[in-house]
Each structure stands twice: as C-alpha cells, then as structure tokens.
Design an enzyme around this catalytic site. Structure first.
Site, PDB file in Angstrom:
ATOM      1  N   TRP A   9       0.819  -1.226   0.000  1.00 49.55           N
ATOM      2  CA  TRP A   9       0.000   0.000   0.000  1.00 49.55           C
ATOM      3  C   TRP A   9       0.847   1.268   0.000  1.00 49.55           C
ATOM      4  O   TRP A   9       0.320   2.363  -0.151  1.00 49.55           O
ATOM      5  CB  TRP A   9      -0.931   0.001   1.222  1.00 49.55           C
ATOM      6  CG  TRP A   9      -2.121  -0.901   1.093  1.00 49.55           C
ATOM      7  CD1 TRP A   9      -2.326  -1.855   0.127  1.00 49.55           C
ATOM      8  CD2 TRP A   9      -3.287  -0.924   1.932  1.00 49.55           C
ATOM      9  NE1 TRP A   9      -3.545  -2.475   0.322  1.00 49.55           N
ATOM     10  CE2 TRP A   9      -4.156  -1.921   1.430  1.00 49.55           C
ATOM     11  CE3 TRP A   9      -3.675  -0.213   3.058  1.00 49.55           C
ATOM     12  CZ2 TRP A   9      -5.385  -2.219   2.012  1.00 49.55           C
ATOM     13  CZ3 TRP A   9      -4.907  -0.504   3.643  1.00 49.55           C
ATOM     14  CH2 TRP A   9      -5.753  -1.490   3.118  1.00 49.55           C
ATOM     15  N   LYS A  10       2.149   1.141   0.244  1.00 49.22           N
ATOM     16  CA  LYS A  10       3.026   2.311   0.323  1.00 49.22           C
ATOM     17  C   LYS A  10       2.462   3.310   1.349  1.00 49.22           C
ATOM     18  O   LYS A  10       1.856   2.887   2.326  1.00 49.22           O
ATOM     19  CB  LYS A  10       3.227   2.924  -1.064  1.00 49.22           C
ATOM     20  CG  LYS A  10       3.620   1.840  -2.089  1.00 49.22           C
ATOM     21  CD  LYS A  10       4.076   2.377  -3.395  1.00 49.22           C
ATOM     22  CE  LYS A  10       4.429   1.207  -4.315  1.00 49.22           C
ATOM     23  NZ  LYS A  10       4.990   1.634  -5.583  1.00 49.22           N
ATOM     24  N   GLU A  24      11.846   2.463  -4.034  1.00 52.03           N
ATOM     25  CA  GLU A  24      11.556   3.789  -3.471  1.00 52.03           C
ATOM     26  C   GLU A  24      12.419   4.053  -2.240  1.00 52.03           C
ATOM     27  O   GLU A  24      12.757   5.194  -1.937  1.00 52.03           O
ATOM     28  CB  GLU A  24      10.052   3.907  -3.155  1.00 52.03           C
ATOM     29  CG  GLU A  24       9.253   4.089  -4.448  1.00 52.03           C
ATOM     30  CD  GLU A  24       7.833   3.566  -4.402  1.00 52.03           C
ATOM     31  OE1 GLU A  24       7.301   3.351  -3.301  1.00 52.03           O
ATOM     32  OE2 GLU A  24       7.256   3.358  -5.486  1.00 52.03           O
ATOM     33  N   GLY A  32       1.452  -2.679  -6.227  1.00 53.28           N
ATOM     34  CA  GLY A  32       1.290  -1.410  -5.534  1.00 53.28           C
ATOM     35  C   GLY A  32      -0.113  -0.857  -5.725  1.00 53.28           C
ATOM     36  O   GLY A  32      -1.060  -1.254  -5.048  1.00 53.28           O
ATOM     37  N   GLY A  33      -0.268   0.040  -6.678  1.00 47.30           N
ATOM     38  CA  GLY A  33      -1.516   0.776  -6.877  1.00 47.30           C
ATOM     39  C   GLY A  33      -2.750  -0.117  -6.946  1.00 47.30           C
ATOM     40  O   GLY A  33      -3.797   0.210  -6.372  1.00 47.30           O
ATOM     41  N   SER A  35       3.447  -2.193 -12.043  1.00 47.52           N
ATOM     42  CA  SER A  35       2.255  -2.007 -12.876  1.00 47.52           C
ATOM     43  C   SER A  35       1.501  -3.303 -13.161  1.00 47.52           C
ATOM     44  O   SER A  35       0.943  -3.482 -14.248  1.00 47.52           O
ATOM     45  CB  SER A  35       2.614  -1.282 -14.180  1.00 47.52           C
ATOM     46  OG  SER A  35       3.060   0.033 -13.889  1.00 47.52           O
ATOM     47  N   GLY A  70       4.467   2.001 -10.869  1.00 49.70           N
ATOM     48  CA  GLY A  70       3.536   3.124 -10.838  1.00 49.70           C
ATOM     49  C   GLY A  70       3.413   3.877 -12.147  1.00 49.70           C
ATOM     50  O   GLY A  70       2.850   4.971 -12.187  1.00 49.70           O
TER      51      GLY A  70
HETATM   52  P1  PGA Z   1       2.820  -0.559  -8.796  1.00 46.73           P
HETATM   53  O1  PGA Z   1       3.926  -0.675  -7.639  1.00 46.73           O
HETATM   54  O2  PGA Z   1       2.068  -1.857  -8.829  1.00 46.73           O
HETATM   55  O3  PGA Z   1       1.959   0.612  -8.378  1.00 46.73           O
HETATM   56  O4  PGA Z   1       3.553  -0.314 -10.067  1.00 46.73           O
HETATM   57  C1  PGA Z   1       4.595  -1.888  -7.437  1.00 46.73           C
HETATM   58  C2  PGA Z   1       5.542  -1.776  -6.279  1.00 46.73           C
HETATM   59  O5  PGA Z   1       6.148  -0.704  -6.105  1.00 46.73           O
HETATM   60  O6  PGA Z   1       5.699  -2.737  -5.510  1.00 46.73           O
END
Ligand code: PGA
Length: 250
Positions: A9-10, A95, A229-230, A208, A169
């Site tokens: 979820w960041k 990140e 992620g997203g 992604s 992302g």
């Molecule tokens: P994303 O992020 O699915 O939004 O591209 C993946 C991640 O950073 O683990």
C-alpha cells in the site's frame, strides 16, 4: 510452488481503508484464493489490519530497521512489526533505495533483521530505465542479488521481488519475454548459489501489475507471484489479480 500475491500500500491508507481488507477477507472466505495472500499496509495500520484480516490474509510491513530497538527516531524494527502481528516485511524497495539512499549492504542487513525478528523478507531488486537501455538489466539484477540477499536465505524465509524501477507506478511493463528472461536469470543465480533452496525460493514480479496483465505474467515460468502497488489499494482490483493466479507455478 504456491504463488504469493502481495499488496504494497506504500504511504496510503487510513483507518477507513481497513474496509478493503474486510472485503478481501469476506470474498476469499466464500471463494478461497489459490495463492498465498499478503497485504502490506503502512505501519500505522499493521495491528488493526491483523485484527480484521482473518486467516486467509497475512499482513506485512514495508520496511524495517536493521536493529531490534534503539535511538532511531521514526524507524520501526522487525521485532515491532512481528509484535504487531506482521509475518513478512518488504526490504530494498526501489523507493527506499532511491529516495532514502539505501545500499545493497543495508538491504541485506534489513533482510537479516527480518529473519531475526521472525519475519519473512521480500527482497526487492530491479534495474532503472537507463540501465535497461544500456543493456545492463541482468548485470544489475545479479549484482543486487549477490549483495542484497544474505547467505542464509531460505525458501521459507525469503522471496525475491523483481521490480523494474521504470515499471513501478507508470503503467509500463516489460514484455512477457523480458520478464521471463530476468526471472530465468534470477532463478539460475539463486540455484547456483543456494542449490535446492534457491530452486524453491519464490520470485515475484512487481511493476504495474493489474488484473488485465496479471494472467499472462503469473503464467510465466519462474514467476511465483506478484508484488502489487496501486492495484492492491482497492479490494476489487486486488481480487482481479488474485483470481488471475494459477495458484502454483514452477
Ligand atoms: P505498482 O507498484 O504496482 O503501483 O507499479 C509496485 C511496487 O512498487 O511494488
């Protein structure tokens, strides 16, 4: 090998977002996932997420400090995440590597800290766009694997996540052939270094991933799950990816 579909979820999620975990829990209770499911919310929600997740969803952290405790303002240790109910922690996400200057050595120390604290480590690696353009993808991944994955890595305590930095992302993904090429190279590195343990370690793809592309990616040899992620923030999107998993892969 049973696949792992992990959501990251960041820095997203307030108490109200726990409703997404409840939807996941209830949906998976009526139709169980074929894969293992992990959600890594922000640290503030780990304990509350554990309270609602039920048995079918494991909860993880997104980062940990190498030390178990001490004067490290703002940091969180593996022991604290474990105490809050987490079973895994992501280490070395790009990140963190890029925005917090984390080196391979630090990532390896965090992976060892995860094990010390009783957590599984999901160790992230991946090339930048410039590195891919220069044809350095396999070299970069090999050197990150060598330096970020500690010698004691074992399949029940460690997963590798291949996440091309330029795919995170952005909505851009490598082709299936490109993903397959990197995962094959990672498997051969792990097998060469760890033998049978390296052959049994899960290798996740991240960057992604969404319901529309997950089926193709998760069907690839040596893709043993996804780090999302997203598309993990909303239960409906994440369930689309969970349903795309064949459950097991070689
Ligand atoms: P994303 O992020 O699915 O939004 O591209 C993946 C991640 O950073 O683990």
């Amino acid at each position: 090998m049973r696949q792992l579909i992990a959501g990251n979820w960041k820095m997203n999620g307030l108490g109200a977002s726990l409703a997404e975990i409840e939807v996941l829990r209830d949906t998976l209770a009526s139709r169980p996932a074929r894969a293992d499911i992990l959600v890594c919310p922000p640290a503030t929600l780990v304990a509350r997420a554990c309270a609602v997740a039920g048995k079918a969803i494991a909860i993880g952290g997104q980062d940990c400090h190498p030390e178990p405790c001490g004067a490290f303002t703002g940091d969180i240790s593996a022991e604290m995440l474990k105490d809050a109910g987490a079973t895994s922690v992501i280490v070395g996400h790009s990140e963190r590597r890029q925005r917090h200057g984390e080196t391979d050595d630090l990532v390896a120390a965090k992976a060892r800290a995860a094990w010390r604290g009783g957590l599984n480590a999901i160790i992230c690696i991946g090339e930048t766009e410039a590195q891919r353009a220069r044809g350095e993808t396999l070299k970069v991944c090999a050197s990150q694997l060598l330096a970020s994955v500690p010698d004691r890595a074992a399949p029940d305590s460690t997963a590798i996540a291949y996440e091309p930095v330029w795919a995170i992302g952005t909505g851009k993904t490598p082709t299936l052939a490109e993903i397959g090429e990197v995962h094959t190279a990672i498997r051969s590195h792990l097998a060469g270094r760890f033998g049978d343990a390296g052959r049994a370690m899960r290798i996740l793809y991240g960057g992604s991933v969404k319901a529309a592309n997950a089926g193709g990616i998760l069907a690839l040899r040596d893709v043993n799950g996804a780090l999302v992620g997203g598309a993990s923030l909303k239960a409906e999107d994440f369930l689309g990816i969970i349903r795309a998993s064949p459950g097991a892969s070689s």
